[in-house]
Scaffold this motif. Structure first.
Motif, PDB file in Angstrom:
ATOM      1  N   PHE A 172       0.642   4.082  -2.840  1.00 25.50           N
ATOM      2  CA  PHE A 172       0.409   5.468  -2.459  1.00 25.50           C
ATOM      3  C   PHE A 172       1.488   6.385  -3.044  1.00 25.50           C
ATOM      4  O   PHE A 172       1.185   7.467  -3.556  1.00 25.50           O
ATOM      5  CB  PHE A 172       0.364   5.594  -0.936  1.00 25.50           C
ATOM      6  CG  PHE A 172       0.160   6.998  -0.455  1.00 25.50           C
ATOM      7  CD1 PHE A 172      -1.055   7.627  -0.656  1.00 25.50           C
ATOM      8  CD2 PHE A 172       1.177   7.680   0.180  1.00 25.50           C
ATOM      9  CE1 PHE A 172      -1.252   8.932  -0.224  1.00 25.50           C
ATOM     10  CE2 PHE A 172       0.986   8.977   0.613  1.00 25.50           C
ATOM     11  CZ  PHE A 172      -0.224   9.604   0.407  1.00 25.50           C
ATOM     12  N   PHE A 198       0.853   6.721  -6.731  1.00 21.61           N
ATOM     13  CA  PHE A 198      -0.279   7.618  -6.949  1.00 21.61           C
ATOM     14  C   PHE A 198       0.131   9.078  -6.759  1.00 21.61           C
ATOM     15  O   PHE A 198      -0.237   9.938  -7.564  1.00 21.61           O
ATOM     16  CB  PHE A 198      -1.421   7.252  -5.994  1.00 21.61           C
ATOM     17  CG  PHE A 198      -2.553   8.230  -6.021  1.00 21.61           C
ATOM     18  CD1 PHE A 198      -3.440   8.256  -7.081  1.00 21.61           C
ATOM     19  CD2 PHE A 198      -2.730   9.127  -4.976  1.00 21.61           C
ATOM     20  CE1 PHE A 198      -4.485   9.162  -7.110  1.00 21.61           C
ATOM     21  CE2 PHE A 198      -3.773  10.036  -5.000  1.00 21.61           C
ATOM     22  CZ  PHE A 198      -4.645  10.049  -6.068  1.00 21.61           C
ATOM     23  N   CYS A 199       0.891   9.372  -5.729  1.00 20.06           N
ATOM     24  CA  CYS A 199       1.324  10.755  -5.474  1.00 20.06           C
ATOM     25  C   CYS A 199       2.226  11.262  -6.589  1.00 20.06           C
ATOM     26  O   CYS A 199       2.087  12.413  -7.030  1.00 20.06           O
ATOM     27  CB  CYS A 199       2.039  10.844  -4.132  1.00 20.06           C
ATOM     28  SG  CYS A 199       0.931  10.684  -2.727  1.00 20.06           S
ATOM     29  N   TRP A 245       0.823  -1.207   0.000  1.00 20.34           N
ATOM     30  CA  TRP A 245       0.000   0.000   0.000  1.00 20.34           C
ATOM     31  C   TRP A 245       0.856   1.255   0.000  1.00 20.34           C
ATOM     32  O   TRP A 245       0.491   2.265  -0.597  1.00 20.34           O
ATOM     33  CB  TRP A 245      -0.953  -0.003   1.200  1.00 20.34           C
ATOM     34  CG  TRP A 245      -2.031  -1.009   1.039  1.00 20.34           C
ATOM     35  CD1 TRP A 245      -2.190  -2.159   1.738  1.00 20.34           C
ATOM     36  CD2 TRP A 245      -3.091  -0.971   0.063  1.00 20.34           C
ATOM     37  NE1 TRP A 245      -3.289  -2.834   1.266  1.00 20.34           N
ATOM     38  CE2 TRP A 245      -3.857  -2.136   0.250  1.00 20.34           C
ATOM     39  CE3 TRP A 245      -3.453  -0.078  -0.935  1.00 20.34           C
ATOM     40  CZ2 TRP A 245      -4.964  -2.417  -0.535  1.00 20.34           C
ATOM     41  CZ3 TRP A 245      -4.555  -0.356  -1.720  1.00 20.34           C
ATOM     42  CH2 TRP A 245      -5.298  -1.510  -1.511  1.00 20.34           C
TER      43      TRP A 245
END
Length: 52
Positions: free
Chosen positions: A13, A16-17, A9
């Motif tokens: 994350f 994604f950022c 995860w």
């Protein structure tokens, strides 16, 4: 292995950022598409009254 789930995860994350950051940077620096005038423009079509 369940103990690896937080690392998965975290990687998602971070990905994604970074993707979001690249998206905003590209939108900031790249100019929007300039609207070109259409080759076919009928004055009749632009002056139609759509109210019946």
């Amino acid at each position: 292995m369940p103990q690896m789930a937080p690392l998965l995860w975290l990687n998602l994350f971070i990905f994604f950022c970074i993707s979001l950051l690249i998206f905003f940077v590209m939108n900031y620096f790249l100019p929007p598409n300039s609207k070109t005038k259409p080759a076919f423009k009928s004055s009749k079509m632009s002056s139609l009254n759509w109210k019946w």
